[in-house]
Design a protein around this motif. Structure first.
Motif, PDB file in Angstrom:
ATOM      1  N   ASN A 141     -16.675  12.392  -4.216  1.00  0.00           N
ATOM      2  CA  ASN A 141     -15.874  12.867  -3.086  1.00  0.00           C
ATOM      3  C   ASN A 141     -15.190  14.189  -3.409  1.00  0.00           C
ATOM      4  O   ASN A 141     -14.988  15.036  -2.531  1.00  0.00           O
ATOM      5  CB  ASN A 141     -14.830  11.810  -2.714  1.00  0.00           C
ATOM      6  N   TYR A 143       3.050   4.445  -3.275  1.00  0.00           N
ATOM      7  CA  TYR A 143       1.628   4.111  -3.128  1.00  0.00           C
ATOM      8  C   TYR A 143       1.427   2.593  -3.171  1.00  0.00           C
ATOM      9  O   TYR A 143       0.656   2.038  -2.387  1.00  0.00           O
ATOM     10  CB  TYR A 143       0.800   4.760  -4.236  1.00  0.00           C
ATOM     11  N   THR A 194     -16.371   8.474   3.169  1.00  0.00           N
ATOM     12  CA  THR A 194     -16.043   7.076   3.462  1.00  0.00           C
ATOM     13  C   THR A 194     -17.003   6.481   4.482  1.00  0.00           C
ATOM     14  O   THR A 194     -17.272   5.277   4.461  1.00  0.00           O
ATOM     15  CB  THR A 194     -14.585   6.966   3.962  1.00  0.00           C
ATOM     16  N   VAL A 244      -7.888   1.305   1.107  1.00  0.00           N
ATOM     17  CA  VAL A 244      -6.910   1.538   0.037  1.00  0.00           C
ATOM     18  C   VAL A 244      -7.372   2.680  -0.862  1.00  0.00           C
ATOM     19  O   VAL A 244      -6.570   3.530  -1.282  1.00  0.00           O
ATOM     20  CB  VAL A 244      -6.695   0.239  -0.776  1.00  0.00           C
ATOM     21  N   THR A 245      -8.668   2.726  -1.142  1.00  0.00           N
ATOM     22  CA  THR A 245      -9.229   3.811  -1.951  1.00  0.00           C
ATOM     23  C   THR A 245      -9.010   5.171  -1.291  1.00  0.00           C
ATOM     24  O   THR A 245      -8.682   6.158  -1.965  1.00  0.00           O
ATOM     25  CB  THR A 245     -10.738   3.583  -2.177  1.00  0.00           C
ATOM     26  N   SER A 247     -10.483  -2.737   1.007  1.00  0.00           N
ATOM     27  CA  SER A 247     -10.495  -2.125  -0.320  1.00  0.00           C
ATOM     28  C   SER A 247     -10.881  -0.652  -0.235  1.00  0.00           C
ATOM     29  O   SER A 247     -10.312   0.203  -0.931  1.00  0.00           O
ATOM     30  CB  SER A 247     -11.467  -2.877  -1.228  1.00  0.00           C
ATOM     31  N   GLN A 248     -11.814  -0.349   0.654  1.00  0.00           N
ATOM     32  CA  GLN A 248     -12.219   1.042   0.853  1.00  0.00           C
ATOM     33  C   GLN A 248     -11.099   1.846   1.500  1.00  0.00           C
ATOM     34  O   GLN A 248     -10.878   3.014   1.165  1.00  0.00           O
ATOM     35  CB  GLN A 248     -13.478   1.099   1.721  1.00  0.00           C
ATOM     36  N   SER A 307      -5.278   9.811   5.976  1.00  0.00           N
ATOM     37  CA  SER A 307      -5.935   8.525   5.707  1.00  0.00           C
ATOM     38  C   SER A 307      -6.262   7.793   7.002  1.00  0.00           C
ATOM     39  O   SER A 307      -7.387   7.283   7.165  1.00  0.00           O
ATOM     40  CB  SER A 307      -5.031   7.644   4.835  1.00  0.00           C
ATOM     41  N   LYS A 335      -5.366   6.256  -1.826  1.00  0.00           N
ATOM     42  CA  LYS A 335      -5.131   6.692  -3.210  1.00  0.00           C
ATOM     43  C   LYS A 335      -5.820   8.023  -3.509  1.00  0.00           C
ATOM     44  O   LYS A 335      -5.248   8.891  -4.176  1.00  0.00           O
ATOM     45  CB  LYS A 335      -5.622   5.615  -4.188  1.00  0.00           C
ATOM     46  N   ASP A 336      -7.031   8.181  -3.010  1.00  0.00           N
ATOM     47  CA  ASP A 336      -7.810   9.377  -3.342  1.00  0.00           C
ATOM     48  C   ASP A 336      -7.341  10.642  -2.634  1.00  0.00           C
ATOM     49  O   ASP A 336      -7.791  11.741  -2.977  1.00  0.00           O
ATOM     50  CB  ASP A 336      -9.296   9.146  -3.031  1.00  0.00           C
ATOM     51  N   ASN A 339      -0.222   0.268  -0.128  1.00  0.00           N
ATOM     52  CA  ASN A 339      -1.516  -0.371  -0.360  1.00  0.00           C
ATOM     53  C   ASN A 339      -1.401  -1.889  -0.478  1.00  0.00           C
ATOM     54  O   ASN A 339      -2.282  -2.611  -0.013  1.00  0.00           O
ATOM     55  CB  ASN A 339      -2.168   0.217  -1.619  1.00  0.00           C
ATOM     56  N   SER A 382      -3.229  -4.716   1.922  1.00  0.00           N
ATOM     57  CA  SER A 382      -3.989  -5.832   1.359  1.00  0.00           C
ATOM     58  C   SER A 382      -3.470  -7.170   1.870  1.00  0.00           C
ATOM     59  O   SER A 382      -4.253  -8.076   2.191  1.00  0.00           O
ATOM     60  CB  SER A 382      -3.918  -5.797  -0.178  1.00  0.00           C
TER      61      SER A 382
END
Length: 218
Positions: A71, A199, A98, A153-154, A150-151, A30, A157-158, A203, A207
């Protein structure tokens, strides 16, 4: 047996080390992907706002193609076609996807900067590059910081896609393997609960840092 008892039974030193090895890989993939995506996404956003038609077209083409393909498919394509190892494949695929997402976010920030500030900078003898670097980009990034975070964090998670697609043992992959060692439903849910908590903590912390940064920048 209660949930807390299930957790204490499952979370031996070996199991925790096993999960934290996966967490380290998740954060590594990440972090590298986010840094590279921010750099390349900023470059693409600037190019898409240029008057140079070929560069603008190429930047737009990349963004539109990549953004409109899942993705998950990029992970397959990069791993299978380019024949690179799992960890580099994960980094490259997340960077590719991304970058396109961040390029559009940052471009929105660039377009939101008051044109009067650019004109004032020109009147003071600033070059186009100096205006972009010292005046436009800082304000653009500040304006779209929540969307950027926010991206990020995505991305974190992804990374859970990577185990199912290319068998990369990041956090979710390690937890899935660990679940295979236990038969009871309560034990599986206990592992799920711990992974979900890990997670969430990561995250949520990101934030909160974003909110703190926004307040200080303001």
């Amino acid at each position: 047996m209660s949930f807390s008892e299930q957790m204490s039974q499952l979370l031996t030193g070996n199991n925790l080390r096993f999960l934290f090895d996966g967490l380290k890989l998740t954060l590594y993939i990440s972090f590298v992907s986010i840094i590279l995506s921010t750099i390349f996404g900023t470059i693409l956003a600037v190019l898409r706002n240029q008057k140079n038609r070929p560069l603008k077209f190429l930047a737009s083409l990349y963004i539109e193609i990549v953004r409109n393909i899942p993705n998950l498919l990029w992970i397959y394509v990069i791993f299978l076609i380019f024949k690179i190892k799992s960890t580099p494949a994960g980094i490259v695929s997340f960077t590719v996807f991304t970058t396109a997402a961040l390029a559009e976010i940052i471009r929105g920030g660039l377009n939101g900067v008051d044109k009067g500030q650019k004109e004032a900078a020109r009147s003071q003898g600033f070059s186009k590059f100096q205006i972009l670097l010292y005046i436009v980009l800082p304000q653009a990034i500040r304006n779209v910081l929540p969307a950027i975070v926010s991206q990020f964090v995505t991305v974190i998670k992804d990374t859970s896609f990577l185990y199912s697609v290319i068998a990369l043992q990041e956090l979710f992959g390690k937890s899935y393997i660990l679940m295979g060692r236990y038969a009871k439903t309560e034990q599986v849910f206990a592992i799920y609960g711990l992974v979900a908590l890990m997670y969430f903590v990561i995250n949520f912390s990101i934030s909160q840092f974003s909110r703190w940064l926004s307040r200080n920048w303001a």
